[in-house]
Write a protein that holds these residues in place. Structure first.
Motif, PDB file in Angstrom:
ATOM      1  N   GLN A   9       0.858  -1.177   0.000  1.00  0.00           N
ATOM      2  CA  GLN A   9       0.000   0.000   0.000  1.00  0.00           C
ATOM      3  C   GLN A   9       0.897   1.232   0.000  1.00  0.00           C
ATOM      4  O   GLN A   9       1.888   1.268   0.707  1.00  0.00           O
ATOM      5  CB  GLN A   9      -0.901   0.009   1.248  1.00  0.00           C
ATOM      6  CG  GLN A   9      -1.977  -1.076   1.248  1.00  0.00           C
ATOM      7  CD  GLN A   9      -1.449  -2.455   1.616  1.00  0.00           C
ATOM      8  OE1 GLN A   9      -0.370  -2.580   2.173  1.00  0.00           O
ATOM      9  NE2 GLN A   9      -2.203  -3.486   1.292  1.00  0.00           N
ATOM     10  N   LYS A  13       0.307   1.609  -6.805  1.00  0.00           N
ATOM     11  CA  LYS A  13      -0.096   0.569  -7.759  1.00  0.00           C
ATOM     12  C   LYS A  13      -1.422   0.883  -8.451  1.00  0.00           C
ATOM     13  O   LYS A  13      -1.577   0.581  -9.620  1.00  0.00           O
ATOM     14  CB  LYS A  13      -0.096  -0.818  -7.120  1.00  0.00           C
ATOM     15  CG  LYS A  13      -1.163  -1.064  -6.107  1.00  0.00           C
ATOM     16  CD  LYS A  13      -0.961  -2.423  -5.456  1.00  0.00           C
ATOM     17  CE  LYS A  13      -1.667  -2.477  -4.114  1.00  0.00           C
ATOM     18  NZ  LYS A  13      -3.130  -2.373  -4.153  1.00  0.00           N
ATOM     19  N   GLY A  32      -9.002  -4.169  -4.234  1.00  0.00           N
ATOM     20  CA  GLY A  32      -9.335  -3.452  -3.001  1.00  0.00           C
ATOM     21  C   GLY A  32     -10.654  -2.688  -3.138  1.00  0.00           C
ATOM     22  O   GLY A  32     -11.539  -2.788  -2.284  1.00  0.00           O
ATOM     23  N   LEU A  35     -13.593  -5.085  -3.340  1.00  0.00           N
ATOM     24  CA  LEU A  35     -13.963  -5.608  -2.018  1.00  0.00           C
ATOM     25  C   LEU A  35     -14.604  -4.527  -1.151  1.00  0.00           C
ATOM     26  O   LEU A  35     -15.562  -4.785  -0.428  1.00  0.00           O
ATOM     27  CB  LEU A  35     -12.739  -6.202  -1.306  1.00  0.00           C
ATOM     28  CG  LEU A  35     -12.142  -7.455  -1.964  1.00  0.00           C
ATOM     29  CD1 LEU A  35     -10.855  -7.863  -1.269  1.00  0.00           C
ATOM     30  CD2 LEU A  35     -13.141  -8.618  -1.938  1.00  0.00           C
ATOM     31  N   ARG A  36     -14.076  -3.296  -1.250  1.00  0.00           N
ATOM     32  CA  ARG A  36     -14.676  -2.200  -0.467  1.00  0.00           C
ATOM     33  C   ARG A  36     -16.111  -1.939  -0.902  1.00  0.00           C
ATOM     34  O   ARG A  36     -16.976  -1.650  -0.070  1.00  0.00           O
ATOM     35  CB  ARG A  36     -13.850  -0.910  -0.606  1.00  0.00           C
ATOM     36  CG  ARG A  36     -12.786  -0.753   0.491  1.00  0.00           C
ATOM     37  CD  ARG A  36     -12.088   0.601   0.434  1.00  0.00           C
ATOM     38  NE  ARG A  36     -11.287   0.742  -0.774  1.00  0.00           N
ATOM     39  CZ  ARG A  36     -10.063   0.228  -0.910  1.00  0.00           C
ATOM     40  NH1 ARG A  36      -9.500  -0.429   0.093  1.00  0.00           N
ATOM     41  NH2 ARG A  36      -9.393   0.366  -2.033  1.00  0.00           N
ATOM     42  N   MET A  53     -11.067  -6.214   6.491  1.00  0.00           N
ATOM     43  CA  MET A  53     -10.379  -5.003   6.044  1.00  0.00           C
ATOM     44  C   MET A  53     -10.087  -4.069   7.216  1.00  0.00           C
ATOM     45  O   MET A  53      -9.006  -3.485   7.297  1.00  0.00           O
ATOM     46  CB  MET A  53     -11.215  -4.274   4.994  1.00  0.00           C
ATOM     47  CG  MET A  53     -11.277  -4.999   3.677  1.00  0.00           C
ATOM     48  SD  MET A  53     -12.317  -4.113   2.511  1.00  0.00           S
ATOM     49  CE  MET A  53     -11.074  -3.548   1.374  1.00  0.00           C
ATOM     50  N   GLU A  57      -6.420  -7.226   7.793  1.00  0.00           N
ATOM     51  CA  GLU A  57      -6.107  -8.594   7.360  1.00  0.00           C
ATOM     52  C   GLU A  57      -6.639  -8.839   5.965  1.00  0.00           C
ATOM     53  O   GLU A  57      -7.547  -8.161   5.504  1.00  0.00           O
ATOM     54  CB  GLU A  57      -6.777  -9.592   8.319  1.00  0.00           C
ATOM     55  CG  GLU A  57      -6.080  -9.645   9.660  1.00  0.00           C
ATOM     56  CD  GLU A  57      -6.895 -10.398  10.703  1.00  0.00           C
ATOM     57  OE1 GLU A  57      -7.880 -11.056  10.332  1.00  0.00           O
ATOM     58  OE2 GLU A  57      -6.517 -10.309  11.878  1.00  0.00           O
ATOM     59  N   LEU A  58      -6.076  -9.831   5.318  1.00  0.00           N
ATOM     60  CA  LEU A  58      -6.597 -10.214   4.014  1.00  0.00           C
ATOM     61  C   LEU A  58      -7.988 -10.789   4.185  1.00  0.00           C
ATOM     62  O   LEU A  58      -8.271 -11.487   5.169  1.00  0.00           O
ATOM     63  CB  LEU A  58      -5.709 -11.281   3.370  1.00  0.00           C
ATOM     64  CG  LEU A  58      -4.392 -10.824   2.770  1.00  0.00           C
ATOM     65  CD1 LEU A  58      -3.670 -12.015   2.167  1.00  0.00           C
ATOM     66  CD2 LEU A  58      -4.613  -9.750   1.710  1.00  0.00           C
ATOM     67  N   VAL A  59      -8.834 -10.512   3.216  1.00  0.00           N
ATOM     68  CA  VAL A  59     -10.129 -11.175   3.165  1.00  0.00           C
ATOM     69  C   VAL A  59      -9.860 -12.648   2.833  1.00  0.00           C
ATOM     70  O   VAL A  59      -8.888 -12.950   2.126  1.00  0.00           O
ATOM     71  CB  VAL A  59     -11.005 -10.495   2.095  1.00  0.00           C
ATOM     72  CG1 VAL A  59     -12.340 -11.197   1.941  1.00  0.00           C
ATOM     73  CG2 VAL A  59     -11.202  -9.014   2.437  1.00  0.00           C
ATOM     74  N   GLY A  85      -3.921  -5.568  -7.345  1.00  0.00           N
ATOM     75  CA  GLY A  85      -4.088  -6.083  -5.993  1.00  0.00           C
ATOM     76  C   GLY A  85      -4.292  -7.581  -5.857  1.00  0.00           C
ATOM     77  O   GLY A  85      -4.671  -8.069  -4.803  1.00  0.00           O
ATOM     78  N   ARG A  88      -2.570 -12.066  -3.863  1.00  0.00           N
ATOM     79  CA  ARG A  88      -1.927 -11.718  -2.608  1.00  0.00           C
ATOM     80  C   ARG A  88      -1.466 -12.946  -1.835  1.00  0.00           C
ATOM     81  O   ARG A  88      -0.728 -12.824  -0.873  1.00  0.00           O
ATOM     82  CB  ARG A  88      -2.899 -10.914  -1.756  1.00  0.00           C
ATOM     83  CG  ARG A  88      -3.195  -9.555  -2.338  1.00  0.00           C
ATOM     84  CD  ARG A  88      -2.129  -8.558  -1.960  1.00  0.00           C
ATOM     85  NE  ARG A  88      -2.243  -8.182  -0.572  1.00  0.00           N
ATOM     86  CZ  ARG A  88      -2.914  -7.129  -0.151  1.00  0.00           C
ATOM     87  NH1 ARG A  88      -3.531  -6.353  -1.007  1.00  0.00           N
ATOM     88  NH2 ARG A  88      -2.954  -6.838   1.132  1.00  0.00           N
ATOM     89  N   GLN A  92      -4.081 -17.927  -4.270  1.00  0.00           N
ATOM     90  CA  GLN A  92      -4.698 -17.029  -5.262  1.00  0.00           C
ATOM     91  C   GLN A  92      -3.864 -16.976  -6.533  1.00  0.00           C
ATOM     92  O   GLN A  92      -4.399 -16.988  -7.638  1.00  0.00           O
ATOM     93  CB  GLN A  92      -4.816 -15.610  -4.710  1.00  0.00           C
ATOM     94  CG  GLN A  92      -5.958 -15.412  -3.746  1.00  0.00           C
ATOM     95  CD  GLN A  92      -6.044 -13.966  -3.265  1.00  0.00           C
ATOM     96  OE1 GLN A  92      -5.280 -13.097  -3.687  1.00  0.00           O
ATOM     97  NE2 GLN A  92      -6.982 -13.719  -2.368  1.00  0.00           N
ATOM     98  N   ARG A 122      -7.812   6.979   4.268  1.00  0.00           N
ATOM     99  CA  ARG A 122      -8.949   6.106   3.981  1.00  0.00           C
ATOM    100  C   ARG A 122      -9.448   5.482   5.286  1.00  0.00           C
ATOM    101  O   ARG A 122      -8.707   5.464   6.265  1.00  0.00           O
ATOM    102  CB  ARG A 122      -8.449   5.004   3.028  1.00  0.00           C
ATOM    103  CG  ARG A 122      -9.404   4.570   1.995  1.00  0.00           C
ATOM    104  CD  ARG A 122      -8.710   3.666   1.003  1.00  0.00           C
ATOM    105  NE  ARG A 122      -8.120   2.486   1.657  1.00  0.00           N
ATOM    106  CZ  ARG A 122      -7.360   1.608   1.009  1.00  0.00           C
ATOM    107  NH1 ARG A 122      -7.084   1.781  -0.257  1.00  0.00           N
ATOM    108  NH2 ARG A 122      -6.877   0.562   1.650  1.00  0.00           N
ATOM    109  N   ARG A 133      -0.956  -4.043   8.024  1.00  0.00           N
ATOM    110  CA  ARG A 133      -1.106  -4.391   6.617  1.00  0.00           C
ATOM    111  C   ARG A 133       0.241  -4.547   5.934  1.00  0.00           C
ATOM    112  O   ARG A 133       0.452  -5.470   5.160  1.00  0.00           O
ATOM    113  CB  ARG A 133      -1.928  -3.321   5.880  1.00  0.00           C
ATOM    114  CG  ARG A 133      -3.382  -3.690   5.710  1.00  0.00           C
ATOM    115  CD  ARG A 133      -4.065  -2.885   4.597  1.00  0.00           C
ATOM    116  NE  ARG A 133      -3.528  -1.564   4.416  1.00  0.00           N
ATOM    117  CZ  ARG A 133      -4.229  -0.438   4.569  1.00  0.00           C
ATOM    118  NH1 ARG A 133      -5.491  -0.481   4.922  1.00  0.00           N
ATOM    119  NH2 ARG A 133      -3.658   0.723   4.361  1.00  0.00           N
TER     120      ARG A 133
END
Ligand code: AMP
Length: 176
Positions: A9, A13, A32, A35-36, A53, A57-59, A85, A88, A92, A122, A133
């Motif tokens: 982050q 990117k 990101g 997912l948001r 989030m 942590e990663l989803v 993104g 990760r 995946q 954010r 993160r």
């Protein structure tokens, strides 16, 4: 052509992914943001995403694989996509982007990343979440980068330059 952009982050990117998508005439998928936007929905899945989030942590990787697979099956990604993104995790990486042509890793020292993030503000950019993160990021991304390197698609880019410098460096490595 499928391209993935990875980086901690604050590495820029999303900016670079947008520039590259425009340059190549391909759609972009910002994982990101994707997912948001789901996190804003009151659904059970949305709540699960939002909680992960907010903890930095990663989803859940399998949930993300499931959600991204159905998104990427849409017609608009037929000619290719610039994915911002993912992947990760190693799981995946193997599931989602088996046919990836290039992976750009935007490399940035943590202290520079923290400075940049502190200015962004954010909802998931509190100091604790930022630190967590970044630490999680390095832990997770190592094997992912090794994997992409082993299949010959990894390009590591120095992300400390200006937006233009970084983008020029990406463009110069597109055709290689
Ligand atoms: P980003 O917008 O890349 O800074 O990601 C923000 C947050 O979204 C991360 O902290 C994760 O919780 C989640 N996230 C983004 N990409 C992924 C992914 N590929 N797999 C799982 N979680 C992700």
């Amino acid at each position: 052509m499928n391209i993935a952009i990875l980086g901690p982050q604050g590495s820029g990117k999303s900016t670079q992914a947008k520039l590259l998508a425009d340059f190549l005439g391909l759609p972009m998928l910002d994982v990101g943001d994707f997912l948001r936007s789901l996190a804003k929905e009151g659904s059970a899945v949305g709540k699960k995403i939002k909680a992960a989030m907010a903890r930095g942590e990663l989803v859940d990787e399998n949930l993300v694989i499931h959600l991204l697979s159905s998104e990427l099956a849409k017609d608009k990604y037929k000619m290719g996509v610039v994915i911002d993104g993912a992947a990760r995790t190693l799981v995946q990486a193997k599931e989602l982007v088996g046919s990836v042509d290039k992976v750009f890793y935007l490399d940035l020292p943590d202290d520079v990343a923290k400075d940049r993030l502190a200015k962004r503000g954010r909802f998931d950019d509190t100091k604790d979440v930022i630190e967590k993160r970044l630490a999680n990021y390095h832990k997770e991304v190592g094997p992912v980068l090794d994997y992409f390197k082993s299949i010959g698609v990894l390009e590591t880019i120095d992300a400390q330059g200006s937006v233009d410098e970084v983008f020029n460096s990406i463009k110069s490595r597109i055709a290689r």
